[in-house]
Design a protein around this motif. Structure first.
Motif, PDB file in Angstrom:
ATOM      1  N   THR A 102     -40.054  25.066  19.884  1.00 26.87           N
ATOM      2  CA  THR A 102     -39.046  24.764  18.868  1.00 26.87           C
ATOM      3  C   THR A 102     -39.584  23.775  17.848  1.00 26.87           C
ATOM      4  O   THR A 102     -39.417  23.965  16.632  1.00 26.87           O
ATOM      5  CB  THR A 102     -37.767  24.207  19.531  1.00 26.87           C
ATOM      6  OG1 THR A 102     -37.286  25.165  20.473  1.00 26.87           O
ATOM      7  CG2 THR A 102     -36.698  23.916  18.506  1.00 26.87           C
ATOM      8  N   LEU A 103     -40.240  22.722  18.327  1.00 27.91           N
ATOM      9  CA  LEU A 103     -40.814  21.727  17.412  1.00 27.91           C
ATOM     10  C   LEU A 103     -41.929  22.332  16.555  1.00 27.91           C
ATOM     11  O   LEU A 103     -42.064  21.996  15.375  1.00 27.91           O
ATOM     12  CB  LEU A 103     -41.333  20.527  18.199  1.00 27.91           C
ATOM     13  CG  LEU A 103     -40.255  19.619  18.778  1.00 27.91           C
ATOM     14  CD1 LEU A 103     -40.870  18.639  19.762  1.00 27.91           C
ATOM     15  CD2 LEU A 103     -39.515  18.900  17.683  1.00 27.91           C
ATOM     16  N   ALA A 104     -42.712  23.232  17.132  1.00 25.87           N
ATOM     17  CA  ALA A 104     -43.772  23.883  16.354  1.00 25.87           C
ATOM     18  C   ALA A 104     -43.182  24.765  15.260  1.00 25.87           C
ATOM     19  O   ALA A 104     -43.728  24.843  14.158  1.00 25.87           O
ATOM     20  CB  ALA A 104     -44.664  24.718  17.272  1.00 25.87           C
ATOM     21  N   HIS A 105     -42.079  25.402  15.546  1.00 27.60           N
ATOM     22  CA  HIS A 105     -41.450  26.282  14.561  1.00 27.60           C
ATOM     23  C   HIS A 105     -40.841  25.481  13.408  1.00 27.60           C
ATOM     24  O   HIS A 105     -40.976  25.861  12.249  1.00 27.60           O
ATOM     25  CB  HIS A 105     -40.383  27.140  15.236  1.00 27.60           C
ATOM     26  CG  HIS A 105     -39.683  28.071  14.310  1.00 27.60           C
ATOM     27  ND1 HIS A 105     -40.282  29.203  13.821  1.00 27.60           N
ATOM     28  CD2 HIS A 105     -38.448  28.025  13.776  1.00 27.60           C
ATOM     29  CE1 HIS A 105     -39.437  29.826  13.026  1.00 27.60           C
ATOM     30  NE2 HIS A 105     -38.311  29.119  12.982  1.00 27.60           N
ATOM     31  N   TYR A 106     -40.157  24.382  13.729  1.00 31.93           N
ATOM     32  CA  TYR A 106     -39.427  23.629  12.717  1.00 31.93           C
ATOM     33  C   TYR A 106     -40.162  22.422  12.147  1.00 31.93           C
ATOM     34  O   TYR A 106     -39.784  21.934  11.083  1.00 31.93           O
ATOM     35  CB  TYR A 106     -38.082  23.153  13.278  1.00 31.93           C
ATOM     36  CG  TYR A 106     -37.119  24.284  13.504  1.00 31.93           C
ATOM     37  CD1 TYR A 106     -36.553  24.961  12.428  1.00 31.93           C
ATOM     38  CD2 TYR A 106     -36.779  24.690  14.787  1.00 31.93           C
ATOM     39  CE1 TYR A 106     -35.680  26.003  12.623  1.00 31.93           C
ATOM     40  CE2 TYR A 106     -35.898  25.728  14.993  1.00 31.93           C
ATOM     41  CZ  TYR A 106     -35.350  26.387  13.909  1.00 31.93           C
ATOM     42  OH  TYR A 106     -34.475  27.427  14.107  1.00 31.93           O
ATOM     43  N   HIS A 107     -41.187  21.943  12.831  1.00 33.40           N
ATOM     44  CA  HIS A 107     -41.807  20.694  12.383  1.00 33.40           C
ATOM     45  C   HIS A 107     -43.298  20.855  12.075  1.00 33.40           C
ATOM     46  O   HIS A 107     -43.701  20.752  10.924  1.00 33.40           O
ATOM     47  CB  HIS A 107     -41.581  19.596  13.426  1.00 33.40           C
ATOM     48  CG  HIS A 107     -42.124  18.258  13.044  1.00 33.40           C
ATOM     49  ND1 HIS A 107     -41.741  17.596  11.910  1.00 33.40           N
ATOM     50  CD2 HIS A 107     -43.032  17.472  13.638  1.00 33.40           C
ATOM     51  CE1 HIS A 107     -42.394  16.465  11.820  1.00 33.40           C
ATOM     52  NE2 HIS A 107     -43.186  16.354  12.863  1.00 33.40           N
ATOM     53  N   SER A 108     -44.109  21.053  13.094  1.00 26.52           N
ATOM     54  CA  SER A 108     -45.553  21.109  12.901  1.00 26.52           C
ATOM     55  C   SER A 108     -46.192  22.005  13.959  1.00 26.52           C
ATOM     56  O   SER A 108     -45.817  21.950  15.134  1.00 26.52           O
ATOM     57  CB  SER A 108     -46.145  19.702  13.008  1.00 26.52           C
ATOM     58  OG  SER A 108     -47.551  19.753  13.066  1.00 26.52           O
ATOM     59  N   GLN A 109     -47.165  22.780  13.549  1.00 20.33           N
ATOM     60  CA  GLN A 109     -47.885  23.664  14.469  1.00 20.33           C
ATOM     61  C   GLN A 109     -48.655  22.887  15.533  1.00 20.33           C
ATOM     62  O   GLN A 109     -49.013  23.447  16.571  1.00 20.33           O
ATOM     63  CB  GLN A 109     -48.872  24.543  13.680  1.00 20.33           C
ATOM     64  CG  GLN A 109     -48.207  25.509  12.734  1.00 20.33           C
ATOM     65  CD  GLN A 109     -47.492  26.618  13.471  1.00 20.33           C
ATOM     66  OE1 GLN A 109     -48.036  27.175  14.420  1.00 20.33           O
ATOM     67  NE2 GLN A 109     -46.283  26.913  13.069  1.00 20.33           N
ATOM     68  N   ASN A 110     -48.902  21.615  15.299  1.00 18.66           N
ATOM     69  CA  ASN A 110     -49.627  20.795  16.272  1.00 18.66           C
ATOM     70  C   ASN A 110     -48.866  20.634  17.586  1.00 18.66           C
ATOM     71  O   ASN A 110     -49.461  20.275  18.599  1.00 18.66           O
ATOM     72  CB  ASN A 110     -49.950  19.426  15.693  1.00 18.66           C
ATOM     73  CG  ASN A 110     -51.065  19.505  14.670  1.00 18.66           C
ATOM     74  OD1 ASN A 110     -51.955  20.332  14.784  1.00 18.66           O
ATOM     75  ND2 ASN A 110     -50.994  18.669  13.649  1.00 18.66           N
ATOM     76  N   TRP A 111     -47.559  20.886  17.590  1.00 20.02           N
ATOM     77  CA  TRP A 111     -46.787  20.816  18.834  1.00 20.02           C
ATOM     78  C   TRP A 111     -47.198  21.900  19.815  1.00 20.02           C
ATOM     79  O   TRP A 111     -46.885  21.808  21.001  1.00 20.02           O
ATOM     80  CB  TRP A 111     -45.295  20.897  18.543  1.00 20.02           C
ATOM     81  CG  TRP A 111     -44.756  19.600  18.048  1.00 20.02           C
ATOM     82  CD1 TRP A 111     -44.439  19.279  16.766  1.00 20.02           C
ATOM     83  CD2 TRP A 111     -44.504  18.426  18.815  1.00 20.02           C
ATOM     84  NE1 TRP A 111     -44.006  17.987  16.686  1.00 20.02           N
ATOM     85  CE2 TRP A 111     -44.029  17.434  17.934  1.00 20.02           C
ATOM     86  CE3 TRP A 111     -44.626  18.122  20.167  1.00 20.02           C
ATOM     87  CZ2 TRP A 111     -43.675  16.161  18.366  1.00 20.02           C
ATOM     88  CZ3 TRP A 111     -44.268  16.856  20.590  1.00 20.02           C
ATOM     89  CH2 TRP A 111     -43.804  15.889  19.698  1.00 20.02           C
ATOM     90  N   SER A 132     -41.545  22.375  22.870  1.00 19.19           N
ATOM     91  CA  SER A 132     -42.714  22.358  22.000  1.00 19.19           C
ATOM     92  C   SER A 132     -42.740  23.576  21.071  1.00 19.19           C
ATOM     93  O   SER A 132     -43.160  23.473  19.926  1.00 19.19           O
ATOM     94  CB  SER A 132     -44.005  22.269  22.815  1.00 19.19           C
ATOM     95  OG  SER A 132     -44.203  23.449  23.556  1.00 19.19           O
TER      96      SER A 132
END
Length: 66
Positions: free
Chosen positions: A20-29, A18
């Motif tokens: 990693t996904l927040a860093h590269y995709h969306s803060q909602n992760w 989560s």
């Protein structure tokens, strides 16, 4: 590997995923990180862990070594 170690490994993996996904995709992760942290905290006080219950139903024993 025991159920306790599987739960800890799974929680750690979900937190890292989560972040990693927040860093590269969306803060909602980051909500996933919050959920995992809250679940770990409440299970420390109550002893209730949904993942541990699911693993027991799958036949993994608490002191099982793989």
């Amino acid at each position: 590997m025991s159920i306790d170690r599987i739960v800890l490994a799974f929680a750690g993996s979900m937190i890292l995923l989560s972040l990693t996904l927040a860093h590269y995709h969306s803060q909602n992760w980051l909500w996933l990180t919050t959920f995992v942290g809250f679940n770990l905290l409440q299970s420390a006080f109550t002893g209730f862990c949904p993942l541990a219950m699911a693993l027991k139903k799958l036949g993994i024993k608490p002191g099982c070594a793989f």
